[in-house]
Design an enzyme around this catalytic site. Structure first.
Site, PDB file in Angstrom:
ATOM      1  N   ASP A  44     -29.204  11.235  68.971  1.00 41.51           N
ATOM      2  CA  ASP A  44     -29.203  11.929  70.154  1.00 41.51           C
ATOM      3  C   ASP A  44     -29.095  13.340  69.936  1.00 41.51           C
ATOM      4  OD1 ASP A  44     -30.302   9.964  71.806  1.00 41.51           O
ATOM      5  OD2 ASP A  44     -28.236   9.330  72.512  1.00 41.51           O
ATOM      6  N   ARG A  74     -38.040  12.333  68.912  1.00 39.69           N
ATOM      7  CA  ARG A  74     -38.222  12.116  70.515  1.00 39.69           C
ATOM      8  C   ARG A  74     -38.045  13.548  71.108  1.00 39.69           C
ATOM      9  NH1 ARG A  74     -32.854   9.800  72.482  1.00 39.69           N
ATOM     10  NH2 ARG A  74     -33.537   7.741  71.428  1.00 39.69           N
TER      11      ARG A  74
END
Length: 306
Positions: free
Chosen positions: A132, A182
């Site tokens: 992340d 992502r």
């Protein structure tokens, strides 16, 4: 002003108790967080995978300040991966990891070692890890650790945030063969010097970044709930002749479940970002504090299934 109020509330045990015992809280938390423990995460993952969805699991907790806390987070992920494999939920289920939870803010080497241990466990479980991305002050550190991890674990995924002015350049760097990226809009409060401030500017940046990733040789992961950007993603996939196995959509758990089901029905890979853990209060409050506009976003999502 609103951001300051929310941040103050996030640090108040009194406010936490008040919210935790409020009648509406169970519905809110249950809608956006799988639960507090590993069993809750496994249950929710089984349900999602049973509905044809892919999953990425996030063990909540970002404010790690000691090596012991960082090691405990590492151990939870290693256990989770072992249980996911034993339950036959991999490779459909992978994990998302915040390096701050592994010690990044006080010891980057420790964070790397912990992330590497999680990557080893993921490989043994037959699945992958995505790192992340957090606020812009950690971007260089996160990408540096990503690069090191990919030497031995090339499937490790990256996250790039379209609202940062640097992201188009980062997309070009990370659009190579085998690179999982992502792309999200970004949810942290950032200064104008490093980030676009208007929704229109962020959307335009997202599309530019999407085109870079779709035209490259990597594996784009389009994280958005925006109907316009989803439509553009579908169009760009056709334009660049990308089949359903060469990119995916991603959305948060509890947000637009009918749209998630539609994408699955259309043959796309649709991955749900599934948070779980005891730190649900801090997670939700930080999401609101990072961008007070999220207050309206979560409210709409709670009322809508589309």
């Amino acid at each position: 002003m609103l951001r300051s109020v929310i941040l103050a509330a996030s640090r108040s045990s009194q406010v936490e108790r008040l919210i935790a015992t409020a009648p509406f809280t169970r519905d809110v938390v249950g809608r956006f967080v799988a639960g507090s423990g590993t069993d809750d995460a496994l249950r929710a993952t089984r349900e999602l995978v049973g509905d044809g969805l892919a999953v990425t699991l996030d063990n909540l907790g970002e404010d790690t300040v000691t090596p012991e806390q960082a090691d405990a987070t590492r151990d939870e992920y290693v256990k989770l991966l072992r249980l996911l494999a034993a339950a036959g939920l991999t490779p459909a289920a992978e994990v998302s990891v915040k390096l701050s939870a592994l010690g990044q803010r006080f010891d980057e080497h420790l964070a790397y070692d912990n992330a590497r241990a999680i990557c080893v466990a993921a490989e043994a479980a037959g699945t992958t890890v995505t790192l992340d991305m957090e606020d812009h002050t950690t971007t260089d550190s996160t990408l540096d650790i990503l690069s090191k991890l990919r030497n031995d674990h090339p499937s490790t995924g990256a996250v790039l945030q379209a609202y940062l002015r640097r992201t188009e350049s980062d997309c070009r760097e990370l659009a190579g063969a085998g690179s999982r990226v992502r792309l999200c809009k970004g949810a942290y409060k950032e200064p104008e010097s490093v980030a676009y401030q208007s929704a229109h500017e962020v959307d335009r940046s997202y599309v530019r970044c999407l085109n870079i990733l779709m035209s490259g040789d990597g594996y784009p992961m389009l994280a958005t709930h925006d109907p316009r950007l989803i439509t553009i993603g579908e169009d760009r996939a056709r334009w660049f002749d990308r089949g359903p196995d060469r990119f995916e959509f991603q959305m948060l758990y509890g947000v637009r479940p009918e749209e998630q089901a539609r994408l699955v029905g259309e043959g796309y890979t649709m991955r749900t970002y599934l948070p779980y853990g005891e730190d649900w209060y801090g997670y939700l409050m930080r999401r609101l504090a990072e961008r007070p506009a999220n207050l309206a976003f979560f409210g709409r999502a709670l009322l809508s299934k589309k």
